[in-house]
Scaffold this motif. Structure first.
Motif, PDB file in Angstrom:
ATOM      1  N   TYR A   1       0.833  -1.204   0.000  1.00  0.00           N
ATOM      2  CA  TYR A   1       0.000   0.000   0.000  1.00  0.00           C
ATOM      3  C   TYR A   1       0.870   1.258   0.000  1.00  0.00           C
ATOM      4  N   LEU A   2       1.894   1.292   0.844  1.00  0.00           N
ATOM      5  CA  LEU A   2       2.790   2.447   0.898  1.00  0.00           C
ATOM      6  C   LEU A   2       3.467   2.685  -0.450  1.00  0.00           C
ATOM      7  N   ASN A   3       3.830   1.613  -1.123  1.00  0.00           N
ATOM      8  CA  ASN A   3       4.446   1.729  -2.442  1.00  0.00           C
ATOM      9  C   ASN A   3       3.550   2.482  -3.413  1.00  0.00           C
ATOM     10  N   THR A   4       2.250   2.230  -3.342  1.00  0.00           N
ATOM     11  CA  THR A   4       1.323   2.911  -4.260  1.00  0.00           C
ATOM     12  C   THR A   4       1.215   4.401  -3.920  1.00  0.00           C
ATOM     13  N   LEU A   5       1.376   4.745  -2.645  1.00  0.00           N
ATOM     14  CA  LEU A   5       1.251   6.143  -2.243  1.00  0.00           C
ATOM     15  C   LEU A   5       2.355   7.011  -2.822  1.00  0.00           C
ATOM     16  N   LEU A   6       3.544   6.455  -2.934  1.00  0.00           N
ATOM     17  CA  LEU A   6       4.691   7.250  -3.375  1.00  0.00           C
ATOM     18  C   LEU A   6       4.510   7.806  -4.784  1.00  0.00           C
ATOM     19  N   ALA A   7       3.738   7.107  -5.605  1.00  0.00           N
ATOM     20  CA  ALA A   7       3.540   7.553  -6.992  1.00  0.00           C
ATOM     21  C   ALA A   7       2.301   8.424  -7.154  1.00  0.00           C
ATOM     22  N   ASP A   8       1.556   8.636  -6.103  1.00  0.00           N
ATOM     23  CA  ASP A   8       0.291   9.368  -6.180  1.00  0.00           C
ATOM     24  C   ASP A   8       0.482  10.786  -5.643  1.00  0.00           C
ATOM     25  N   PRO A   9       0.334  11.801  -6.493  1.00  0.00           N
ATOM     26  CA  PRO A   9       0.584  13.183  -6.051  1.00  0.00           C
ATOM     27  C   PRO A   9      -0.445  13.714  -5.048  1.00  0.00           C
ATOM     28  N   THR A  10      -1.535  12.988  -4.825  1.00  0.00           N
ATOM     29  CA  THR A  10      -2.511  13.427  -3.824  1.00  0.00           C
ATOM     30  C   THR A  10      -2.189  12.866  -2.448  1.00  0.00           C
ATOM     31  N   ASN A  11      -1.083  12.147  -2.336  1.00  0.00           N
ATOM     32  CA  ASN A  11      -0.631  11.586  -1.064  1.00  0.00           C
ATOM     33  C   ASN A  11       0.765  12.095  -0.746  1.00  0.00           C
ATOM     34  N   PHE A  12       1.047  12.225   0.538  1.00  0.00           N
ATOM     35  CA  PHE A  12       2.360  12.689   0.982  1.00  0.00           C
ATOM     36  C   PHE A  12       2.761  11.843   2.175  1.00  0.00           C
ATOM     37  N   LEU A  13       3.898  11.178   2.051  1.00  0.00           N
ATOM     38  CA  LEU A  13       4.400  10.306   3.114  1.00  0.00           C
ATOM     39  C   LEU A  13       5.745  10.852   3.568  1.00  0.00           C
ATOM     40  N   ILE A  14       5.832  11.179   4.851  1.00  0.00           N
ATOM     41  CA  ILE A  14       7.068  11.740   5.396  1.00  0.00           C
ATOM     42  C   ILE A  14       7.502  10.913   6.598  1.00  0.00           C
ATOM     43  N   LEU A  15       8.756  11.112   6.980  1.00  0.00           N
ATOM     44  CA  LEU A  15       9.267  10.405   8.150  1.00  0.00           C
ATOM     45  C   LEU A  15      10.210  11.298   8.928  1.00  0.00           C
ATOM     46  N   ALA A  16      10.384  10.928  10.173  1.00  0.00           N
ATOM     47  CA  ALA A  16      11.398  11.545  11.029  1.00  0.00           C
ATOM     48  C   ALA A  16      12.429  10.461  11.283  1.00  0.00           C
ATOM     49  N   GLU A  17      13.682  10.797  11.096  1.00  0.00           N
ATOM     50  CA  GLU A  17      14.732   9.797  11.286  1.00  0.00           C
ATOM     51  C   GLU A  17      15.930  10.400  11.991  1.00  0.00           C
ATOM     52  N   GLU A  18      16.677   9.510  12.593  1.00  0.00           N
ATOM     53  CA  GLU A  18      17.932   9.894  13.228  1.00  0.00           C
ATOM     54  C   GLU A  18      18.892   8.733  13.065  1.00  0.00           C
ATOM     55  N   HIS A  19      20.051   9.003  12.498  1.00  0.00           N
ATOM     56  CA  HIS A  19      21.066   7.970  12.249  1.00  0.00           C
ATOM     57  C   HIS A  19      20.485   6.784  11.485  1.00  0.00           C
ATOM     58  N   GLY A  20      19.618   7.072  10.520  1.00  0.00           N
ATOM     59  CA  GLY A  20      19.043   6.020   9.687  1.00  0.00           C
ATOM     60  C   GLY A  20      17.886   5.258  10.301  1.00  0.00           C
ATOM     61  N   GLU A  21      17.513   5.578  11.534  1.00  0.00           N
ATOM     62  CA  GLU A  21      16.399   4.892  12.203  1.00  0.00           C
ATOM     63  C   GLU A  21      15.127   5.726  12.062  1.00  0.00           C
ATOM     64  N   VAL A  22      14.044   5.069  11.640  1.00  0.00           N
ATOM     65  CA  VAL A  22      12.756   5.732  11.531  1.00  0.00           C
ATOM     66  C   VAL A  22      12.186   5.907  12.932  1.00  0.00           C
ATOM     67  N   LEU A  23      11.988   7.160  13.335  1.00  0.00           N
ATOM     68  CA  LEU A  23      11.434   7.463  14.656  1.00  0.00           C
ATOM     69  C   LEU A  23       9.948   7.754  14.598  1.00  0.00           C
ATOM     70  N   GLY A  24       9.479   8.184  13.427  1.00  0.00           N
ATOM     71  CA  GLY A  24       8.069   8.500  13.258  1.00  0.00           C
ATOM     72  C   GLY A  24       7.759   8.672  11.786  1.00  0.00           C
ATOM     73  N   PHE A  25       6.480   8.656  11.477  1.00  0.00           N
ATOM     74  CA  PHE A  25       6.068   8.871  10.096  1.00  0.00           C
ATOM     75  C   PHE A  25       4.678   9.478  10.080  1.00  0.00           C
ATOM     76  N   CYS A  26       4.325  10.040   8.941  1.00  0.00           N
ATOM     77  CA  CYS A  26       3.016  10.661   8.784  1.00  0.00           C
ATOM     78  C   CYS A  26       2.576  10.514   7.331  1.00  0.00           C
ATOM     79  N   HIS A  27       1.313  10.191   7.143  1.00  0.00           N
ATOM     80  CA  HIS A  27       0.732  10.091   5.804  1.00  0.00           C
ATOM     81  C   HIS A  27      -0.448  11.048   5.731  1.00  0.00           C
ATOM     82  N   GLY A  28      -0.414  11.920   4.748  1.00  0.00           N
ATOM     83  CA  GLY A  28      -1.518  12.840   4.500  1.00  0.00           C
ATOM     84  C   GLY A  28      -2.012  12.698   3.079  1.00  0.00           C
ATOM     85  N   MET A  29      -3.281  13.022   2.868  1.00  0.00           N
ATOM     86  CA  MET A  29      -3.844  12.933   1.526  1.00  0.00           C
ATOM     87  C   MET A  29      -4.772  14.109   1.262  1.00  0.00           C
TER      88      MET A  29
END
Length: 156
Positions: free
Chosen positions: A45-73
């Motif tokens: 599902y996340l893979n499909t979001l990356l190609a869709d301009p009506t979706n935005f997937l962001i993350l917070a990371e530190e030293h390569g570790e994902v600390l948080g994420f957010c998906h908006g549409m």
């Protein structure tokens, strides 16, 4: 810590964090129970979001570790309302060990900025009513209740 747009390489880390949060939500009722293969399906599902301009997937990371994420549409309401361009935050999660450090706020600021650039006037979220952590976070960020969702189980 940096907040940035997610790439395909980030999806494994985001999926792992999503799964941790999804398992946590299972305690709130069977409507949150995960199906077999949920983790793999979410990754796809996340893979499909990356190609869709009506979706935005962001993350917070530190030293390569994902600390948080957010998906908006971006959503469009019928032209019977004065506000027709709507933003919806479907997911915002922070690793339990990193909460209360401003990560959720940083993700929220970034997604709200994206919404604003895309002409959104109103942003909605939905969270489990039983999830006091989420309710407190959204209230502290200025989100107010304005609509109630209810569920009805068929064939029970």
């Amino acid at each position: 810590m940096i907040v940035r747009e997610a790439t395909r390489e980030d999806l494994y880390g985001i999926t792992a964090l999503w799964y941790e949060l999804a398992v946590f939500h299972e305690q709130y009722g069977e409507q949150y129970r995960l199906a077999a293969g949920a983790r793999e399906n979410y990754f796809r599902y996340l893979n499909t979001l990356l190609a869709d301009p009506t979706n935005f997937l962001i993350l917070a990371e530190e030293h390569g570790e994902v600390l948080g994420f957010c998906h908006g549409m971006l959503l469009t309401r019928p032209p019977i309302f004065t506000i027709t361009r709507l933003g919806f935050i479907s997911e915002l999660g922070v690793r339990a060990s990193h909460r209360r450090q401003g990560i959720g706020q940083a993700l929220l600021r970034a997604i709200l900025e994206w919404f604003e650039k895309n002409g959104v006037e109103l942003v909605e979220i939905a969270n489990a009513q039983e999830n006091e952590i989420a309710r407190n976070f959204w209230s502290s960020q200025g989100f107010v209740p304005y609509m109630e969702r209810r569920a009805f189980w068929l064939n029970r």
